[in-house]
Design a protein around this motif. Structure first.
Motif, PDB file in Angstrom:
ATOM      1  N   ILE A   1       0.853  -1.195   0.000  1.00 25.04           N
ATOM      2  CA  ILE A   1       0.000   0.000   0.000  1.00 25.04           C
ATOM      3  C   ILE A   1       0.882   1.235   0.000  1.00 25.04           C
ATOM      4  O   ILE A   1       1.806   1.355   0.810  1.00 25.04           O
ATOM      5  CB  ILE A   1      -0.940   0.028   1.223  1.00 25.04           C
ATOM      6  N   ILE A   2       0.598   2.154  -0.919  1.00 25.80           N
ATOM      7  CA  ILE A   2       1.312   3.424  -1.008  1.00 25.80           C
ATOM      8  C   ILE A   2       0.298   4.549  -0.788  1.00 25.80           C
ATOM      9  O   ILE A   2      -0.684   4.650  -1.522  1.00 25.80           O
ATOM     10  CB  ILE A   2       1.986   3.593  -2.382  1.00 25.80           C
ATOM     11  N   ILE A   3       0.540   5.386   0.220  1.00 21.41           N
ATOM     12  CA  ILE A   3      -0.370   6.489   0.536  1.00 21.41           C
ATOM     13  C   ILE A   3       0.338   7.808   0.265  1.00 21.41           C
ATOM     14  O   ILE A   3       1.380   8.096   0.856  1.00 21.41           O
ATOM     15  CB  ILE A   3      -0.818   6.457   2.011  1.00 21.41           C
ATOM     16  N   GLN A   4      -0.213   8.598  -0.642  1.00 24.24           N
ATOM     17  CA  GLN A   4       0.283   9.952  -0.860  1.00 24.24           C
ATOM     18  C   GLN A   4      -0.580  10.868  -0.015  1.00 24.24           C
ATOM     19  O   GLN A   4      -1.584  11.412  -0.455  1.00 24.24           O
ATOM     20  CB  GLN A   4       0.165  10.330  -2.343  1.00 24.24           C
ATOM     21  N   GLY A   5      -0.189  11.040   1.233  1.00 25.16           N
ATOM     22  CA  GLY A   5      -0.982  11.807   2.180  1.00 25.16           C
ATOM     23  C   GLY A   5      -0.693  11.313   3.586  1.00 25.16           C
ATOM     24  O   GLY A   5       0.157  10.439   3.789  1.00 25.16           O
ATOM     25  N   ASP A   6      -1.392  11.874   4.550  1.00 21.36           N
ATOM     26  CA  ASP A   6      -1.176  11.502   5.948  1.00 21.36           C
ATOM     27  C   ASP A   6      -2.124  10.384   6.369  1.00 21.36           C
ATOM     28  O   ASP A   6      -3.177  10.184   5.768  1.00 21.36           O
ATOM     29  CB  ASP A   6      -1.413  12.711   6.861  1.00 21.36           C
TER      30      ASP A   6
ATOM     31  N   ALA B   1      -1.485  -4.173   5.287  1.00 20.34           N
ATOM     32  CA  ALA B   1      -1.006  -4.671   3.995  1.00 20.34           C
ATOM     33  C   ALA B   1      -0.295  -5.995   4.178  1.00 20.34           C
ATOM     34  O   ALA B   1       0.425  -6.188   5.153  1.00 20.34           O
ATOM     35  CB  ALA B   1      -0.067  -3.659   3.345  1.00 20.34           C
ATOM     36  N   ASP B   2      -0.490  -6.899   3.228  1.00 22.01           N
ATOM     37  CA  ASP B   2       0.282  -8.140   3.250  1.00 22.01           C
ATOM     38  C   ASP B   2       1.699  -7.890   2.760  1.00 22.01           C
ATOM     39  O   ASP B   2       2.585  -8.712   2.957  1.00 22.01           O
ATOM     40  CB  ASP B   2      -0.401  -9.205   2.387  1.00 22.01           C
ATOM     41  N   GLY B   3       1.896  -6.748   2.099  1.00 26.40           N
ATOM     42  CA  GLY B   3       3.217  -6.351   1.627  1.00 26.40           C
ATOM     43  C   GLY B   3       3.754  -5.193   2.446  1.00 26.40           C
ATOM     44  O   GLY B   3       3.481  -5.076   3.640  1.00 26.40           O
ATOM     45  N   ASP B   4       4.521  -4.293   1.801  1.00 21.80           N
ATOM     46  CA  ASP B   4       5.081  -3.120   2.470  1.00 21.80           C
ATOM     47  C   ASP B   4       4.035  -2.022   2.604  1.00 21.80           C
ATOM     48  O   ASP B   4       3.003  -2.037   1.921  1.00 21.80           O
ATOM     49  CB  ASP B   4       6.275  -2.570   1.670  1.00 21.80           C
ATOM     50  N   ILE B   5       4.339  -1.048   3.448  1.00 20.14           N
ATOM     51  CA  ILE B   5       3.512   0.162   3.579  1.00 20.14           C
ATOM     52  C   ILE B   5       4.424   1.360   3.402  1.00 20.14           C
ATOM     53  O   ILE B   5       5.437   1.494   4.104  1.00 20.14           O
ATOM     54  CB  ILE B   5       2.806   0.220   4.947  1.00 20.14           C
TER      55      ILE B   5
ATOM     56  N   ARG C   1       7.928 -11.355   7.393  1.00 18.49           N
ATOM     57  CA  ARG C   1       8.789 -10.535   8.241  1.00 18.49           C
ATOM     58  C   ARG C   1       9.760  -9.659   7.435  1.00 18.49           C
ATOM     59  O   ARG C   1      10.440  -8.796   8.003  1.00 18.49           O
ATOM     60  CB  ARG C   1       9.585 -11.429   9.201  1.00 18.49           C
ATOM     61  N   GLU C   2       9.837  -9.879   6.139  1.00 19.58           N
ATOM     62  CA  GLU C   2      10.730  -9.068   5.300  1.00 19.58           C
ATOM     63  C   GLU C   2      10.119  -7.708   4.979  1.00 19.58           C
ATOM     64  O   GLU C   2      10.814  -6.800   4.541  1.00 19.58           O
ATOM     65  CB  GLU C   2      11.043  -9.827   4.009  1.00 19.58           C
ATOM     66  N   CYS C   3       8.820  -7.550   5.196  1.00 23.24           N
ATOM     67  CA  CYS C   3       8.126  -6.303   4.857  1.00 23.24           C
ATOM     68  C   CYS C   3       8.543  -5.163   5.787  1.00 23.24           C
ATOM     69  O   CYS C   3       8.946  -5.385   6.929  1.00 23.24           O
ATOM     70  CB  CYS C   3       6.618  -6.505   4.929  1.00 23.24           C
ATOM     71  N   CYS C   4       8.437  -3.954   5.262  1.00 27.40           N
ATOM     72  CA  CYS C   4       8.828  -2.755   6.013  1.00 27.40           C
ATOM     73  C   CYS C   4       7.718  -1.714   5.968  1.00 27.40           C
ATOM     74  O   CYS C   4       6.810  -1.776   5.132  1.00 27.40           O
ATOM     75  CB  CYS C   4      10.106  -2.150   5.429  1.00 27.40           C
ATOM     76  N   ILE C   5       7.830  -0.743   6.862  1.00 29.06           N
ATOM     77  CA  ILE C   5       6.924   0.402   6.889  1.00 29.06           C
ATOM     78  C   ILE C   5       7.783   1.651   6.747  1.00 29.06           C
ATOM     79  O   ILE C   5       8.714   1.874   7.540  1.00 29.06           O
ATOM     80  CB  ILE C   5       6.123   0.464   8.200  1.00 29.06           C
ATOM     81  N   MET C   6       7.492   2.480   5.761  1.00 25.49           N
ATOM     82  CA  MET C   6       8.258   3.698   5.539  1.00 25.49           C
ATOM     83  C   MET C   6       7.325   4.903   5.575  1.00 25.49           C
ATOM     84  O   MET C   6       6.188   4.833   5.096  1.00 25.49           O
ATOM     85  CB  MET C   6       8.978   3.646   4.193  1.00 25.49           C
ATOM     86  N   ALA C   7       7.816   6.012   6.124  1.00 23.50           N
ATOM     87  CA  ALA C   7       7.017   7.234   6.181  1.00 23.50           C
ATOM     88  C   ALA C   7       7.940   8.443   6.205  1.00 23.50           C
ATOM     89  O   ALA C   7       9.077   8.369   6.699  1.00 23.50           O
ATOM     90  CB  ALA C   7       6.122   7.241   7.413  1.00 23.50           C
ATOM     91  N   LEU C   8       7.461   9.562   5.672  1.00 20.85           N
ATOM     92  CA  LEU C   8       8.250  10.787   5.723  1.00 20.85           C
ATOM     93  C   LEU C   8       8.403  11.252   7.160  1.00 20.85           C
ATOM     94  O   LEU C   8       9.408  11.855   7.540  1.00 20.85           O
ATOM     95  CB  LEU C   8       7.580  11.884   4.889  1.00 20.85           C
ATOM     96  N   ARG C   9       7.366  10.974   7.966  1.00 20.93           N
ATOM     97  CA  ARG C   9       7.438  11.295   9.394  1.00 20.93           C
ATOM     98  C   ARG C   9       6.725  10.214  10.181  1.00 20.93           C
ATOM     99  O   ARG C   9       5.557   9.916   9.926  1.00 20.93           O
ATOM    100  CB  ARG C   9       6.832  12.662   9.678  1.00 20.93           C
TER     101      ARG C   9
END
Length: 272
Positions: free
Chosen positions: A163-168, A177-181, A199-207
Motif C-alpha cells: 500500500i502506497i499512501i500519498q498523504g497523511d 497490507a500483506d506487503g510493504d507500507i 517478516r521481510e516487509c517494512c513500513i516507511m514514512a516521511l514522518r
C-alpha cells in the motif's frame, strides 16, 4: 422480520428481472451486508438508475428491521463504482438511518474511489461462508494499491499487496497490507505490514508518529517522546523486534537474513 435478499419490484411486464438489477440486503451480526451485482452492464447510466431504484425499494421494504445508525458493509466485488455512485449509495442509506462503513471490492479503481471518499476498504475477497456469495478470482490483486488521500480517523485500508499512501494517516486511521507500507506523509495512526506473516516487509514514512506499528507478528508502540531528528524513517523487524532507522540508504546498509528472521546490517556498512 430480518432483512433477506430481495429483487426488483414487480413490473407490468411478466418477464423476469435482469440479473444485474438485483440488490441483496443481509444481516451479519450487528451489521448489514449490502450486496450489489457483479455483472458489468452494457448501458452504465441506465443500469445505475435501475440499480438505485432497486436499492431504495429494498431499503423501504425492510424499513424498521434495524436500529438507527446500523453499520453497513458494501460488497461490490469486481463492479466499478465512481464518486457519484458512492454518493448516491451513501445518501440512500442515510435516508434509511443506516451508515456505510466499509467497502469490499476486488476492483482497484473502486478501492481507490472508496478510500478517497472516506470509507474503510478491503481489496480482498470476503469469506464465502460469511457472505454467502462466490469469491471473485481477479488477476493482479496483489499489485500495489496507490492512494492519493488523507486516511482519516475510523478509516481502515486493507490490501493483499503493498500500500502506497500519498498523504497523511491520521490518529485512528489504520493501514493493513500483506506487503510493504509506504506513507508519503505523516504516519500518526496504525500500520501493519506483512499482515500474513512476511517478516521481510517494512513500513516507511516521511514522518513517523504512529499509534502502533506491526510487522508480521511483531508489535511496537510509538516512543513517548518525539524524536529530535525529523525525516523519512523505515520500520523493520529484527531478531529483537521492530526497529526504526533513517530511510536514507537503508537498502544499501541492511539486508534481510532468513536465518535471523529479520533485517541485519551488511558487513560492508560497518567498514566505513
Amino acid at each position: 422480520m430480518n432483512p433477506e435478499s430481495t429483487t426488483s419490484p414487480p413490473n407490468v411486464s411478466p418477464s423476469p428481472p435482469k440479473p444485474y438489477s438485483q440488490v441483496h440486503l443481509k444481516r451479519a451480526g450487528k451489521k448489514l451486508l449490502l450486496i450489489l451485482p457483479d455483472t458489468e452492464p452494457k448501458d452504465v447510466n441506465k443500469d445505475w438508475v435501475e440499480l438505485l431504484q432497486d436499492l431504495k425499494y429494498c431499503l423501504n421494504h425492510h424499513k424498521g428491521t434495524w436500529t438507527p445508525g446500523t453499520a453497513v458493509h458494501l460488497l461490490v466485488e469486481n463492479r466499478l463504482l465512481d464518486n457519484r455512485q458512492f454518493h448516491d449509495i451513501g445518501e440512500a442509506l442515510e435516508s434509511a438511518e443506516l451508515k456505510l462503513i466499509r467497502v469490499f471490492t476486488s476492483r482497484r479503481q473502486t478501492a481507490i474511489t472508496a478510500a478517497t471518499a472516506g470509507y474503510s476498504v478491503e481489496q480482498e475477497a470476503p469469506k464465502r461462508e460469511l457472505l454467502f456469495i462466490e469469491q471473485p478470482t481477479p488477476s493482479n490483486l496483489t499489485e500495489p494499491l496507490h492512494l492519493k488521500t488523507t486516511v482519516r480517523s475510523g478509516v481502515a485500508i486493507r490490501h493483499p499487496g503493498t500500500i502506497i499512501i500519498q498523504g497523511d494517516v491520521n490518529p485512528g486511521g489504520e493501514i493493513i497490507a500483506d506487503g510493504d507500507i509506504i506513507i508519503w506523509g505523516c504516519l500518526r495512526g496504525i500500520a501493519h505490514a506483512g499482515a500474513k506473516g512476511n517478516r521481510e516487509c517494512c513500513i516507511m514514512a516521511l514522518r513517523m508518529q504512529p499509534t502502533q506499528l506491526r510487522i508480521a507478528d511483531a508489535v511496537a508502540r510509538a516512543p513517548s517522546e518525539n524524536p529530535d531528528m525529523i525525516g523519512p524513517e523505515v520500520a523493520y523487524i529484527t531478531s529483537e523486534g521492530i526497529r526504526l532507522k533513517s530511510a536514507l540508504n537503508f537498502s544499501k546498509t541492511h539486508t534481510f537474513t532468513p536465518s535471523e528472521k529479520g533485517w541485519t546490517e551488511k558487513l560492508t556498512a560497518n567498514l566505513g
